[in-house]
Design a protein around this motif. Structure first.
Motif, PDB file in Angstrom:
ATOM      1  N   UNK A   8      -7.422 -20.704  14.904  1.00  0.00           N
ATOM      2  CA  UNK A   8      -7.715 -21.329  13.677  1.00  0.00           C
ATOM      3  C   UNK A   8      -8.130 -20.508  12.357  1.00  0.00           C
ATOM      4  N   UNK A   9      -7.767 -20.990  11.334  1.00  0.00           N
ATOM      5  CA  UNK A   9      -8.006 -20.464  10.153  1.00  0.00           C
ATOM      6  C   UNK A   9      -7.601 -21.283   8.613  1.00  0.00           C
ATOM      7  N   UNK A  29      -4.912 -13.676   0.254  1.00  0.00           N
ATOM      8  CA  UNK A  29      -5.611 -14.869   0.028  1.00  0.00           C
ATOM      9  C   UNK A  29      -6.208 -15.059  -1.172  1.00  0.00           C
ATOM     10  N   UNK A  30      -5.722 -16.247  -1.599  1.00  0.00           N
ATOM     11  CA  UNK A  30      -6.367 -16.819  -3.173  1.00  0.00           C
ATOM     12  C   UNK A  30      -6.723 -18.306  -2.734  1.00  0.00           C
ATOM     13  N   UNK A  31      -8.020 -18.386  -3.473  1.00  0.00           N
ATOM     14  CA  UNK A  31      -8.722 -19.809  -3.404  1.00  0.00           C
ATOM     15  C   UNK A  31      -8.489 -20.134  -2.147  1.00  0.00           C
ATOM     16  N   UNK A  32      -8.743 -19.745  -1.205  1.00  0.00           N
ATOM     17  CA  UNK A  32      -8.956 -20.203   0.216  1.00  0.00           C
ATOM     18  C   UNK A  32      -7.338 -20.634   0.776  1.00  0.00           C
ATOM     19  N   UNK A  33      -6.563 -20.153   0.215  1.00  0.00           N
ATOM     20  CA  UNK A  33      -5.085 -20.321   0.752  1.00  0.00           C
ATOM     21  C   UNK A  33      -4.314 -19.291   1.140  1.00  0.00           C
ATOM     22  N   UNK A  34      -3.644 -19.120   2.172  1.00  0.00           N
ATOM     23  CA  UNK A  34      -2.746 -17.950   2.540  1.00  0.00           C
ATOM     24  C   UNK A  34      -1.322 -17.858   1.519  1.00  0.00           C
ATOM     25  N   UNK A 186      -5.027 -24.188   6.367  1.00  0.00           N
ATOM     26  CA  UNK A 186      -5.363 -25.297   7.434  1.00  0.00           C
ATOM     27  C   UNK A 186      -4.786 -25.012   8.788  1.00  0.00           C
ATOM     28  N   UNK A 187      -4.608 -23.845   9.303  1.00  0.00           N
ATOM     29  CA  UNK A 187      -4.155 -23.592  10.462  1.00  0.00           C
ATOM     30  C   UNK A 187      -4.996 -24.165  11.581  1.00  0.00           C
ATOM     31  N   UNK A 188      -4.669 -25.243  12.306  1.00  0.00           N
ATOM     32  CA  UNK A 188      -5.254 -26.084  13.356  1.00  0.00           C
ATOM     33  C   UNK A 188      -6.684 -26.460  12.849  1.00  0.00           C
ATOM     34  N   UNK A 189      -6.772 -26.926  11.738  1.00  0.00           N
ATOM     35  CA  UNK A 189      -8.306 -27.528  11.229  1.00  0.00           C
ATOM     36  C   UNK A 189      -7.962 -28.178   9.904  1.00  0.00           C
ATOM     37  N   UNK A 191     -10.701 -28.845   8.096  1.00  0.00           N
ATOM     38  CA  UNK A 191     -11.765 -28.493   7.484  1.00  0.00           C
ATOM     39  C   UNK A 191     -11.432 -27.598   6.395  1.00  0.00           C
ATOM     40  N   UNK A 192     -12.029 -27.774   5.302  1.00  0.00           N
ATOM     41  CA  UNK A 192     -11.829 -26.718   3.973  1.00  0.00           C
ATOM     42  C   UNK A 192     -13.178 -26.351   3.565  1.00  0.00           C
ATOM     43  N   UNK A 193     -14.172 -26.509   4.420  1.00  0.00           N
ATOM     44  CA  UNK A 193     -15.425 -26.197   4.118  1.00  0.00           C
ATOM     45  C   UNK A 193     -15.531 -24.796   3.765  1.00  0.00           C
ATOM     46  N   UNK A 194     -16.297 -24.297   2.639  1.00  0.00           N
ATOM     47  CA  UNK A 194     -16.577 -22.898   2.420  1.00  0.00           C
ATOM     48  C   UNK A 194     -17.697 -22.315   3.025  1.00  0.00           C
ATOM     49  N   UNK A 195     -17.699 -20.975   3.165  1.00  0.00           N
ATOM     50  CA  UNK A 195     -18.862 -20.124   3.587  1.00  0.00           C
ATOM     51  C   UNK A 195     -19.504 -19.533   2.404  1.00  0.00           C
TER      52      UNK A 195
END
Length: 278
Positions: A8-9, A29-34, A186-189, A191-195
């Motif tokens: 999951x990632x 990794x740019x703006x939450x994308x691979x 969104x590999x196996x998720x 959710x795009x929730x940020x930390x």
């Protein structure tokens, strides 16, 4: 036996995580994308180590952005589960030149019976591979929740033989044309929730402090359709210090009354007057 169902990632950490230890070609990794670069003549991809299994597993992801054909004749974005044998693998290939999505089970890098459909950025935004002990399924979805099966194939023997020997490879290639990139997410998720992290002061065993502030409140009278009047009072919040296991102490916030107006009405029956107005 790590199942690909447990990988999951959502790539919101900002760095290439430890699961992608065999990545290559300058991915980032740019703006939450691979993000995978497409440079003419070069392969690049996010790749796990050979420690996973597709048997009994399901894995899905989103094609967050796709490459442009430019002047290339071979420009692709690939989502593949590969076996320990070079050229053997199962997955999807998006062809930017033909705008086709190919569902393939490759041996020696090719599948003569692969299924191709015209790619839709809406209907095929999400892609999923799954195996149930009998068959491999290629599915697509517009939202990652509602899936449509596009191809079914009897499970190749290598899927069960290569337990803990498979890798997930999210790779791209272009033979010519302007350098650009493609992105997975969104590999196996879903959710795009940020930390979100921030700095703070104080610990469980040290004192926390706060800055003093002053507010004014009052009691009011008035009818439903008339303006209410209020007699003001002052509330002071002091600066305090203390810890979890010691008594707190406080320093008064001040006695400046210059900016507070007190309105005293005419006394009437029922009033109780106390200090300092005795």
């Amino acid at each position: 036996m790590p199942s690909l169902s447990t990988l999951v990632d959502n790539f919101n950490s900002g760095t290439v995580g430890p699961n992608w230890g065999d990545s290559y070609g300058g991915v980032s990794i740019v703006a939450g994308r691979a993000r995978v670069p497409l440079v003419a003549g070069a392969y690049a991809g996010f790749q796990t180590g050979r420690a996973w299994t597709l048997a009994g597993a399901a894995i899905y992801l989103k094609l967050a952005s796709r490459p442009a054909a430019s002047t290339g004749t071979d420009v692709s974005q690939n989502f593949m589960v590969t076996s320990p044998t070079a050229g053997t693998g199962i997955g999807f290939k998006y062809n930017a030149v033909t705008s086709k999505l190919r569902m393939q089970s490759n041996v020696d890098y090719y599948d003569a019976t692969a299924v191709e459909i015209t790619y839709s950025a809406t209907d095929h935004l999400w892609l999923r591979l799954r195996e149930d002990g009998t068959n491999i399924y290629w599915d697509t979805s517009p939202n990652g929740s509602t899936w449509t099966n596009r191809r079914t194939l009897a499970t190749p023997a290598w899927v069960t033989e290569a337990i803990d020997g498979c890798a997930l490879d999210l790779f791209c290639f272009r033979d010519a044309g302007a350098t650009d990139f493609a992105e997975f997410d969104n590999v196996n998720t879903l959710s795009d929730g940020a930390v979100v992290t921030a700095t703070g002061s104080g610990t469980m065993t040290t004192a926390a402090t706060s800055a003093a502030k002053r507010t004014a409140t009052g009691t009011g009278t008035g009818a439903l359709d008339t303006m209410a009047t209020a007699a003001a009072s002052a509330v002071y919040h002091a600066t305090g210090s203390g810890s979890l296991d010691t008594d707190a102490t406080a320093t008064a916030g001040g006695s400046d009354h210059n900016d507070i107006d007190f309105t005293l009405g005419r006394p009437h029956s029922g009033w109780v007057v106390s200090a300092p107005w005795t």
